[in-house]
Design a protein around this motif. Sequence first.
Motif: not given
Length: 89
Positions: A42-47, A72-77, A79-82
């Motif tokens: 799932g993480q790879i798919g989101r990446w 950093l970009v994915l972690n920031r996303m 942090d912003l919430g789904r």
Amino acid sequence: MLSNTASTAPTQRDHHIRVIAETGRMAWQRSSGYSQRAKVEGQIGRWKQALGDGLRFHTDQVQTTEVAIGVLVLNRMLDLGRPESVRLT
């Protein structure tokens, strides 16, 4: 369905089928690490969805930097919430 050689030379698939039959699917998922694999996939798919299918640079040092920025970009996303999903029927 077990393979034809399950009794003499069982495959990894045969072993998993037997464990599922003996203990149930949920117990097999816990014992085999299936849920961890699903999380990683799932993480790879989101990446790939957010950043693309492959790395753009060729040298190891620059690829390392590219991956670090992507993380950093994915972690920031995160942090912003789904986004809030609404089911349409």
